[in-house]
Design a protein around this motif. Structure first.
Motif, PDB file in Angstrom:
ATOM      1  N   MET A  54       0.826  -1.208   0.000  1.00 37.59           N
ATOM      2  CA  MET A  54       0.000   0.000   0.000  1.00 37.59           C
ATOM      3  C   MET A  54       0.860   1.257   0.000  1.00 37.59           C
ATOM      4  SD  MET A  54      -3.116  -1.250   2.487  1.00 37.59           S
ATOM      5  CE  MET A  54      -4.108   0.209   2.315  1.00 37.59           C
ATOM      6  N   ALA A  55       1.963   1.226   0.727  1.00 35.47           N
ATOM      7  CA  ALA A  55       2.870   2.383   0.766  1.00 35.47           C
ATOM      8  C   ALA A  55       3.462   2.651  -0.612  1.00 35.47           C
ATOM      9  CB  ALA A  55       3.981   2.151   1.794  1.00 35.47           C
ATOM     10  N   ASP A  90     -10.275  -7.120  -0.050  1.00 37.23           N
ATOM     11  CA  ASP A  90     -10.686  -6.181   0.996  1.00 37.23           C
ATOM     12  C   ASP A  90     -11.140  -4.833   0.435  1.00 37.23           C
ATOM     13  OD1 ASP A  90     -10.058  -8.111   2.860  1.00 37.23           O
ATOM     14  OD2 ASP A  90      -8.122  -7.229   3.392  1.00 37.23           O
ATOM     15  N   GLY A  91     -11.040  -4.658  -0.882  1.00 38.56           N
ATOM     16  CA  GLY A  91     -11.451  -3.407  -1.503  1.00 38.56           C
ATOM     17  C   GLY A  91     -10.435  -2.285  -1.395  1.00 38.56           C
ATOM     18  N   HIS A  92      -9.181  -2.622  -1.069  1.00 45.31           N
ATOM     19  CA  HIS A  92      -8.148  -1.598  -0.914  1.00 45.31           C
ATOM     20  C   HIS A  92      -7.403  -1.283  -2.205  1.00 45.31           C
ATOM     21  CE1 HIS A  92      -8.189  -2.777   3.558  1.00 45.31           C
ATOM     22  NE2 HIS A  92      -8.898  -1.691   3.383  1.00 45.31           N
ATOM     23  N   VAL A  93      -7.393  -2.229  -3.141  1.00 45.39           N
ATOM     24  CA  VAL A  93      -6.758  -1.992  -4.431  1.00 45.39           C
ATOM     25  C   VAL A  93      -7.674  -2.495  -5.530  1.00 45.39           C
ATOM     26  CG1 VAL A  93      -4.409  -2.183  -3.495  1.00 45.39           C
ATOM     27  CG2 VAL A  93      -5.484  -4.171  -4.585  1.00 45.39           C
ATOM     28  N   VAL A  94      -7.409  -2.013  -6.732  1.00 43.95           N
ATOM     29  CA  VAL A  94      -8.118  -2.480  -7.910  1.00 43.95           C
ATOM     30  C   VAL A  94      -7.090  -2.739  -8.994  1.00 43.95           C
ATOM     31  CG1 VAL A  94      -8.579  -0.157  -8.794  1.00 43.95           C
ATOM     32  CG2 VAL A  94     -10.071  -2.049  -9.454  1.00 43.95           C
ATOM     33  N   ARG A  95      -7.365  -3.777  -9.781  1.00 44.15           N
ATOM     34  CA  ARG A  95      -6.525  -4.084 -10.942  1.00 44.15           C
ATOM     35  C   ARG A  95      -7.228  -3.560 -12.183  1.00 44.15           C
ATOM     36  NH1 ARG A  95      -5.834  -9.410  -8.418  1.00 44.15           N
ATOM     37  NH2 ARG A  95      -3.649  -9.702  -7.914  1.00 44.15           N
ATOM     38  N   VAL A  96      -6.468  -2.929 -13.058  1.00 43.24           N
ATOM     39  CA  VAL A  96      -6.998  -2.412 -14.308  1.00 43.24           C
ATOM     40  C   VAL A  96      -6.129  -2.951 -15.440  1.00 43.24           C
ATOM     41  CG1 VAL A  96      -7.519  -0.330 -15.635  1.00 43.24           C
ATOM     42  CG2 VAL A  96      -7.761  -0.313 -13.137  1.00 43.24           C
ATOM     43  N   LYS A 112     -11.053   3.692  -0.618  1.00 45.30           N
ATOM     44  CA  LYS A 112     -11.030   2.956   0.654  1.00 45.30           C
ATOM     45  C   LYS A 112      -9.592   2.610   1.041  1.00 45.30           C
ATOM     46  CE  LYS A 112     -12.705  -1.289   2.844  1.00 45.30           C
ATOM     47  NZ  LYS A 112     -13.480  -2.529   2.671  1.00 45.30           N
ATOM     48  N   GLY A 113      -8.813   2.156   0.058  1.00 45.35           N
ATOM     49  CA  GLY A 113      -7.416   1.826   0.312  1.00 45.35           C
ATOM     50  C   GLY A 113      -6.599   3.044   0.710  1.00 45.35           C
ATOM     51  N   GLU A 114      -6.842   4.169   0.054  1.00 48.51           N
ATOM     52  CA  GLU A 114      -6.132   5.409   0.398  1.00 48.51           C
ATOM     53  C   GLU A 114      -6.438   5.820   1.832  1.00 48.51           C
ATOM     54  OE1 GLU A 114      -7.561   8.074  -2.582  1.00 48.51           O
ATOM     55  OE2 GLU A 114      -6.101   7.396  -4.094  1.00 48.51           O
ATOM     56  N   GLU A 115      -7.713   5.720   2.208  1.00 48.98           N
ATOM     57  CA  GLU A 115      -8.112   6.098   3.569  1.00 48.98           C
ATOM     58  C   GLU A 115      -7.511   5.155   4.601  1.00 48.98           C
ATOM     59  OE1 GLU A 115     -12.369   6.152   3.238  1.00 48.98           O
ATOM     60  OE2 GLU A 115     -12.366   8.061   2.114  1.00 48.98           O
ATOM     61  N   GLU A 116      -7.551   3.865   4.303  1.00 48.50           N
ATOM     62  CA  GLU A 116      -6.975   2.893   5.241  1.00 48.50           C
ATOM     63  C   GLU A 116      -5.465   3.065   5.343  1.00 48.50           C
ATOM     64  OE1 GLU A 116      -6.562  -0.004   8.079  1.00 48.50           O
ATOM     65  OE2 GLU A 116      -8.311   1.150   7.460  1.00 48.50           O
ATOM     66  N   ARG A 119      -4.559   5.982   7.588  1.00 42.63           N
ATOM     67  CA  ARG A 119      -4.663   5.631   9.023  1.00 42.63           C
ATOM     68  C   ARG A 119      -3.446   4.834   9.470  1.00 42.63           C
ATOM     69  NH1 ARG A 119      -8.437   2.993  11.881  1.00 42.63           N
ATOM     70  NH2 ARG A 119      -8.284   1.139  10.571  1.00 42.63           N
ATOM     71  N   GLN A 120      -3.093   3.818   8.670  1.00 39.91           N
ATOM     72  CA  GLN A 120      -1.956   2.970   9.020  1.00 39.91           C
ATOM     73  C   GLN A 120      -0.645   3.750   8.984  1.00 39.91           C
ATOM     74  OE1 GLN A 120      -1.956  -0.604   6.640  1.00 39.91           O
ATOM     75  NE2 GLN A 120      -4.090  -1.056   7.129  1.00 39.91           N
ATOM     76  N   ALA A 121      -0.480   4.597   7.986  1.00 37.74           N
ATOM     77  CA  ALA A 121       0.764   5.358   7.840  1.00 37.74           C
ATOM     78  C   ALA A 121       0.958   6.319   9.013  1.00 37.74           C
ATOM     79  CB  ALA A 121       0.777   6.117   6.514  1.00 37.74           C
ATOM     80  N   ALA A 122      -0.125   6.931   9.492  1.00 39.10           N
ATOM     81  CA  ALA A 122      -0.022   7.835  10.645  1.00 39.10           C
ATOM     82  C   ALA A 122       0.427   7.060  11.884  1.00 39.10           C
ATOM     83  CB  ALA A 122      -1.356   8.538  10.886  1.00 39.10           C
TER      84      ALA A 122
END
Length: 156
Positions: A54-55, A90-96, A112-116, A119-122
């Motif tokens: 995600m990072a 989990d809906g955090h990433v999408v493949r295109v 959703k992934g950006e928001e999650e 939170r995790q990065a903070a």
């Protein structure tokens, strides 16, 4: 002649000191990583590899091809595929699909992934600040510069 002997002792001492430094760096890195893994699991029900994916994706708004993502993370495509699969579930990433290349897909964070990830990065940043609190900003900058120099040294 005695001077040469002194030089050899000094070189040997320097070598041993560098070896001790490496072992302490490794021990410290493993300790920090273990704490991060435990806290990501207990506070976010996730893993460090998922956080790392995600990072990496957070730095690229348009996403990354799977091969590029593997390159950024310096792991195999196979390692990344399973992680991306779970993040997609989990809906955090999408493949295109990449136009013109049926085998390639881009992966990007969803809202959703950006928001999650935010939170995790903070939390991650706060944990690192806590774990490395013995270093002031000047020391952290100096050590960062020194480790960057090691990382970028040409291999001979």
């Amino acid at each position: 002649m005695a001077q040469q002997g002194t030089d050899k002792i000094t070189e040997a001492e320097e070598s041993k000191a560098r070896l001790r430094l490496w072992l302490r760096m490794l021990k410290s890195t493993r300790r920090v990583e273990a704490v991060l893994r435990d806290r990501l699991r207990s506070e976010f029900d996730t893993t460090l590899p998922r956080f790392d994916v995600m990072a990496a994706l957070a730095r690229f708004d348009t996403g990354l091809k799977m091969s590029a993502l593997s390159g950024v993370l310096r792991v195999s495509n196979g390692n990344v595929t399973g992680i991306v699969d779970r993040l997609a579930e989990d809906g955090h990433v999408v493949r295109v699909q990449v136009p013109g290349d049926r085998r390639a897909s881009m992966v990007r964070l969803t809202r959703k992934g950006e928001e999650e990830f935010a939170r995790q990065a903070a939390a991650h940043e706060a944990w690192i600040a806590e774990l490395l609190a013995d270093f002031d900003a000047a020391e952290a900058d100096l050590l960062s510069d020194r480790f960057d120099a090691v990382s970028h040294r040409d291999e001979t």
